[in-house]
Design a protein around this motif. Structure first.
Motif, mmCIF file in Angstrom:
data_model
loop_
_atom_site.group_PDB
_atom_site.id
_atom_site.type_symbol
_atom_site.label_atom_id
_atom_site.label_comp_id
_atom_site.label_asym_id
_atom_site.label_seq_id
_atom_site.Cartn_x
_atom_site.Cartn_y
_atom_site.Cartn_z
ATOM 1 N N ILE A 51 25.745 33.634 30.901
ATOM 2 C CA ILE A 51 26.500 34.109 32.065
ATOM 3 C C ILE A 51 27.050 35.527 31.804
ATOM 4 O O ILE A 51 26.933 36.427 32.660
ATOM 5 C CB ILE A 51 27.656 33.147 32.390
ATOM 6 N N GLU A 52 27.628 35.705 30.623
ATOM 7 C CA GLU A 52 28.167 37.016 30.278
ATOM 8 C C GLU A 52 27.074 38.064 30.227
ATOM 9 O O GLU A 52 27.247 39.194 30.678
ATOM 10 C CB GLU A 52 28.901 36.939 28.931
ATOM 11 N N ASN A 53 25.930 37.661 29.682
ATOM 12 C CA ASN A 53 24.798 38.605 29.609
ATOM 13 C C ASN A 53 24.354 39.001 31.007
ATOM 14 O O ASN A 53 24.034 40.179 31.261
ATOM 15 C CB ASN A 53 23.631 37.986 28.844
ATOM 16 N N ALA A 54 24.326 38.005 31.901
ATOM 17 C CA ALA A 54 23.904 38.293 33.279
ATOM 18 C C ALA A 54 24.886 39.260 33.946
ATOM 19 O O ALA A 54 24.489 40.193 34.666
ATOM 20 C CB ALA A 54 23.790 36.989 34.069
ATOM 21 N N LYS A 55 26.163 39.019 33.711
ATOM 22 C CA LYS A 55 27.176 39.929 34.290
ATOM 23 C C LYS A 55 27.047 41.325 33.693
ATOM 24 O O LYS A 55 27.117 42.340 34.424
ATOM 25 C CB LYS A 55 28.571 39.391 34.021
ATOM 26 N N ASN A 56 26.895 41.380 32.395
ATOM 27 C CA ASN A 56 26.784 42.688 31.727
ATOM 28 C C ASN A 56 25.565 43.451 32.226
ATOM 29 O O ASN A 56 25.607 44.658 32.449
ATOM 30 C CB ASN A 56 26.720 42.511 30.225
ATOM 31 N N LYS A 57 24.440 42.722 32.374
ATOM 32 C CA LYS A 57 23.212 43.377 32.859
ATOM 33 C C LYS A 57 23.403 43.870 34.285
ATOM 34 O O LYS A 57 22.924 44.957 34.659
ATOM 35 C CB LYS A 57 22.044 42.398 32.790
ATOM 36 N N ARG A 58 24.095 43.074 35.102
ATOM 37 C CA ARG A 58 24.361 43.537 36.475
ATOM 38 C C ARG A 58 25.238 44.781 36.481
ATOM 39 O O ARG A 58 24.938 45.775 37.193
ATOM 40 C CB ARG A 58 25.032 42.409 37.244
ATOM 41 N N ASP A 59 26.311 44.683 35.698
ATOM 42 C CA ASP A 59 27.221 45.847 35.659
ATOM 43 C C ASP A 59 26.504 47.079 35.132
ATOM 44 O O ASP A 59 26.691 48.195 35.661
ATOM 45 C CB ASP A 59 28.429 45.523 34.773
ATOM 46 N N GLN A 60 25.696 46.907 34.106
ATOM 47 C CA GLN A 60 24.965 48.031 33.535
ATOM 48 C C GLN A 60 23.981 48.599 34.543
ATOM 49 O O GLN A 60 23.795 49.834 34.638
ATOM 50 C CB GLN A 60 24.245 47.601 32.253
ATOM 51 N N ALA A 61 23.379 47.704 35.309
ATOM 52 C CA ALA A 61 22.416 48.166 36.318
ATOM 53 C C ALA A 61 23.120 49.008 37.377
ATOM 54 O O ALA A 61 22.597 50.053 37.814
ATOM 55 C CB ALA A 61 21.729 46.957 36.964
ATOM 56 N N TYR A 62 24.278 48.576 37.817
ATOM 57 C CA TYR A 62 25.029 49.360 38.801
ATOM 58 C C TYR A 62 25.453 50.704 38.205
ATOM 59 O O TYR A 62 25.413 51.738 38.887
ATOM 60 C CB TYR A 62 26.255 48.570 39.286
ATOM 61 N N THR A 63 25.901 50.700 36.948
ATOM 62 C CA THR A 63 26.309 51.955 36.288
ATOM 63 C C THR A 63 25.127 52.907 36.211
ATOM 64 O O THR A 63 25.245 54.111 36.542
ATOM 65 C CB THR A 63 26.844 51.656 34.882
ATOM 66 N N ASP A 64 23.982 52.361 35.778
ATOM 67 C CA ASP A 64 22.784 53.206 35.673
ATOM 68 C C ASP A 64 22.380 53.730 37.040
ATOM 69 O O ASP A 64 21.976 54.902 37.175
ATOM 70 C CB ASP A 64 21.632 52.401 35.053
ATOM 71 N N TYR A 65 22.464 52.888 38.044
ATOM 72 C CA TYR A 65 22.079 53.313 39.380
ATOM 73 C C TYR A 65 23.010 54.437 39.878
ATOM 74 O O TYR A 65 22.557 55.451 40.418
ATOM 75 C CB TYR A 65 22.119 52.126 40.345
ATOM 76 N N GLY A 88 18.447 41.164 42.077
ATOM 77 C CA GLY A 88 18.024 40.228 41.026
ATOM 78 C C GLY A 88 19.085 40.067 39.956
ATOM 79 O O GLY A 88 19.327 38.952 39.456
ATOM 80 N N PHE A 89 19.716 41.175 39.605
ATOM 81 C CA PHE A 89 20.809 41.085 38.635
ATOM 82 C C PHE A 89 21.992 40.303 39.192
ATOM 83 O O PHE A 89 22.665 39.569 38.457
ATOM 84 C CB PHE A 89 21.249 42.497 38.207
ATOM 85 N N GLU A 90 22.226 40.474 40.504
ATOM 86 C CA GLU A 90 23.298 39.706 41.145
ATOM 87 C C GLU A 90 22.968 38.205 41.105
ATOM 88 O O GLU A 90 23.827 37.371 40.811
ATOM 89 C CB GLU A 90 23.468 40.167 42.595
ATOM 90 N N ASP A 91 21.696 37.862 41.437
ATOM 91 C CA ASP A 91 21.300 36.442 41.493
ATOM 92 C C ASP A 91 21.298 35.794 40.115
ATOM 93 O O ASP A 91 21.435 34.565 39.997
ATOM 94 C CB ASP A 91 19.902 36.314 42.110
ATOM 95 N N ALA A 92 21.089 36.557 39.080
ATOM 96 C CA ALA A 92 21.026 36.006 37.719
ATOM 97 C C ALA A 92 22.359 35.396 37.309
ATOM 98 O O ALA A 92 22.385 34.455 36.501
ATOM 99 C CB ALA A 92 20.618 37.093 36.739
ATOM 100 N N ILE A 93 23.439 35.880 37.885
ATOM 101 C CA ILE A 93 24.753 35.363 37.490
ATOM 102 C C ILE A 93 24.961 33.923 37.985
ATOM 103 O O ILE A 93 25.294 33.032 37.176
ATOM 104 C CB ILE A 93 25.862 36.299 38.000
ATOM 105 N N PRO A 94 24.768 33.623 39.283
ATOM 106 C CA PRO A 94 24.920 32.205 39.706
ATOM 107 C C PRO A 94 23.877 31.281 39.041
ATOM 108 O O PRO A 94 24.146 30.111 38.796
ATOM 109 C CB PRO A 94 24.749 32.261 41.211
ATOM 110 N N ALA A 95 22.676 31.855 38.772
ATOM 111 C CA ALA A 95 21.655 31.045 38.083
ATOM 112 C C ALA A 95 22.132 30.673 36.691
ATOM 113 O O ALA A 95 21.969 29.541 36.229
ATOM 114 C CB ALA A 95 20.332 31.802 38.020
ATOM 115 N N ALA A 96 22.739 31.589 36.008
ATOM 116 C CA ALA A 96 23.266 31.314 34.669
ATOM 117 C C ALA A 96 24.403 30.308 34.743
ATOM 118 O O ALA A 96 24.537 29.439 33.871
ATOM 119 C CB ALA A 96 23.727 32.611 34.020
ATOM 120 N N LYS A 97 25.222 30.425 35.817
ATOM 121 C CA LYS A 97 26.313 29.464 35.983
ATOM 122 C C LYS A 97 25.757 28.050 36.262
ATOM 123 O O LYS A 97 26.284 27.056 35.765
ATOM 124 C CB LYS A 97 27.233 29.903 37.111
ATOM 125 N N ALA A 98 24.695 27.980 37.085
ATOM 126 C CA ALA A 98 24.074 26.680 37.382
ATOM 127 C C ALA A 98 23.480 26.075 36.111
ATOM 128 O O ALA A 98 23.579 24.860 35.872
ATOM 129 C CB ALA A 98 22.997 26.841 38.453
#
Length: 477
Positions: A149-163, A222-232
């Protein structure tokens, strides 16, 4: 010479006289033969004419048994340790009949029980280990799921930062390109060409950054969706881990609630069942009619003991094929045994087995016949030998003579020799023709009036002629 001839003639004359004398002697003896007393010393050589009840029977021998027989089964691979009954013993339902040696079986059972107990201990330890492993696995897997879950959040946050960085860089390049364009427009000559080249280079770099930003923007969802998937996945991990923990705990709880609930192995159950069968008990009240077991020996057949109903006896025997066709069910029978003595017990033909027991059965092996006993208080003993006469036919109170007193037959007719006592105490023989009636086993009916009751009749007459005088020893009349 003349003297020799006279001597020869004399001898010849003497020989002739001797021959004539011998002939006269034998002739005289034969002529007086009718008056010679012939000694017949055996009293069985004569009998009486009597009114008798005659029977035609089929005889057989058999053994006494109860009518309702139950065969008790036993083991055929174990030795008999104790035999508690014998033929003729009365038993009650539940009485011990015999015991087989179960020592080896009990030893095997104990070994299997020990093994089962060890297996149970090992199973308990295994269940405890499963519970411990399940708890440990839950901790490990939950940590991994949380990390995901943390990895998914970090990847999402990093993706937004990079974008955002790409967007900022793109905007900066566009501003720089605009300024380079203005410089290019103001320049002339060689300087204008250099300015143009600079402008194109900045614009190309801006376009590449813009494309990268667009590609990353397309991946942001996709990065956003990875977070609820990790939670599930985390929730599923917790669920599975809890199920494994519960399964292990349930196994341990079951052991505590019912420590002996573990099912014995099929092998142990089979051995225990066999041990139980080693004590053979009577399935019903009755009398032991057959025992096929001996102490210290293995029975040759599973049918170790037979118990019969002593309230109703039957005699089972065999008859020949020639006698089989003479008898039928419900014919009356007369039964004698050692326990009845001279008294006959009445019975009836109950069953006739008219089939051979096997194709290879020999003719002289006979066919099985079962005779039931009519009398309740017959004093018969189960297992004893019995002689049975099956009555095919009977004729009551008829004038009869012994069977072996009748001579002749066919066209010459039948006759008997009657013996009449004279004044000297000897018996004068007279030949009488008779007409034969009912043909019994021991006596024959005489229907003619040529003989009368209490006449003395010869039996097995041999060399006897009408008019002979004999010395007899008649039986008591």
């Amino acid at each position: 010479m003349e003297r020799s001839n006279k001597l020869l003639k004399l001898l010849l004359a003497l020989l002739i006289v001797a021959i004539i004398g011998v002939a006269l002697f034998f002739f005289a003896g034969h002529a007086s033969g009718r008056s010679t007393v012939k000694d017949v010393e055996k009293s069985s050589g004569c009998g009486y004419v009597k009114y008798r009840d005659l029977e035609k029977n089929v005889s057989m021998t058999g053994s006494v048994a109860g009518s309702d027989k139950v065969t008790v089964k036993g083991e055929t691979d174990l030795k008999v340790k104790k035999l508690s009954v014998k033929v003729g013993d009365k038993v009650k339902k539940g009485d011990v009949l015999l015991e087989f040696d179960s020592a080896d079986l009990k030893k095997q059972a104990e070994e299997l029980k020990t093994k089962a107990q060890n297996d149970s201990k090992n199973a308990h330890a295994a269940n405890e280990k499963k519970l411990s492993d399940a708890k440990k696995a839950k901790e490990d897997n939950i940590k991994k799921a949380q990390d995901e879950i943390e990895n998914a959040k970090n990847k999402r946050d990093q993706a937004y930062t990079d974008y955002n960085n790409l967007v900022d860089e793109y905007n900066a390049l566009i501003g720089e390109a605009d300024r380079a364009y203005d410089e290019m427009a103001a320049a002339s000559g060689d300087d204008a060409a250099a300015k143009k080249s600079k402008w194109e280079s900045i614009l190309e770099k801006a376009n590449k950054i813009g494309n990268d930003a667009d590609e990353l923007h397309a991946k942001l969802q996709g990065f956003e969706d990875a977070i609820p998937a990790a939670k599930a996945a985390y929730e599923e991990t917790v669920k599975k881990a809890d199920a494994e923990i519960k399964k292990a705990q349930d196994a341990l709880d079951a052991e505590k609630k019912n420590p002996s609930s573990a099912e014995p192995s099929k092998e142990l159950k089979d051995i225990q069942d066999k041990i139980d069968r080693c004590v053979v008990k009577a399935p019903k009240d009755g009398v032991v009619s057959q025992v096929n077991a001996a102490v210290g020996k293995v029975p040759s057949s599973a049918d170790v003991i037979s118990i019969s109903d002593a309230s109703q006896f039957v005699i089972t025997g065999k008859v020949s094929e020639s006698d089989l066709i003479k008898i039928s069910e419900d014919m009356t029978a007369e039964i004698k045994t050692a326990s009845t003595g001279d008294k006959s017990v009445s019975g009836k033909v109950k069953r006739i087995d008219r089939k051979r027991s096997s194709e290879g059965q020999k003719e002289d092996e006979g066919f099985t016949v079962e005779v039931s006993v009519d009398e309740k208080d017959s004093k018969l003993v189960i297992g004893e030998k019995a002689t049975v006469k099956i009555v095919m036919d009977k004729c009551e109170n008829v004038l009869s003579v012994p069977y072996d007193a009748v001579m002749g037959g066919d066209n010459g007719g039948y006759c008997v020799f009657i013996a009449s006592k004279n004044s000297k105490g000897d018996y004068v023989i007279s030949k009488r023709k008779i007409e034969k009636g009912f043909d019994g086993d021991e006596y024959l009916e005489v229907t003619s009036d040529t003989i009368h009751e209490n006449d003395l009749v010869l039996t097995n007459p041999r060399g006897v002629s009408d008019g002979d005088v004999m010395h007899l020893n008649p039986p008591e009349n």
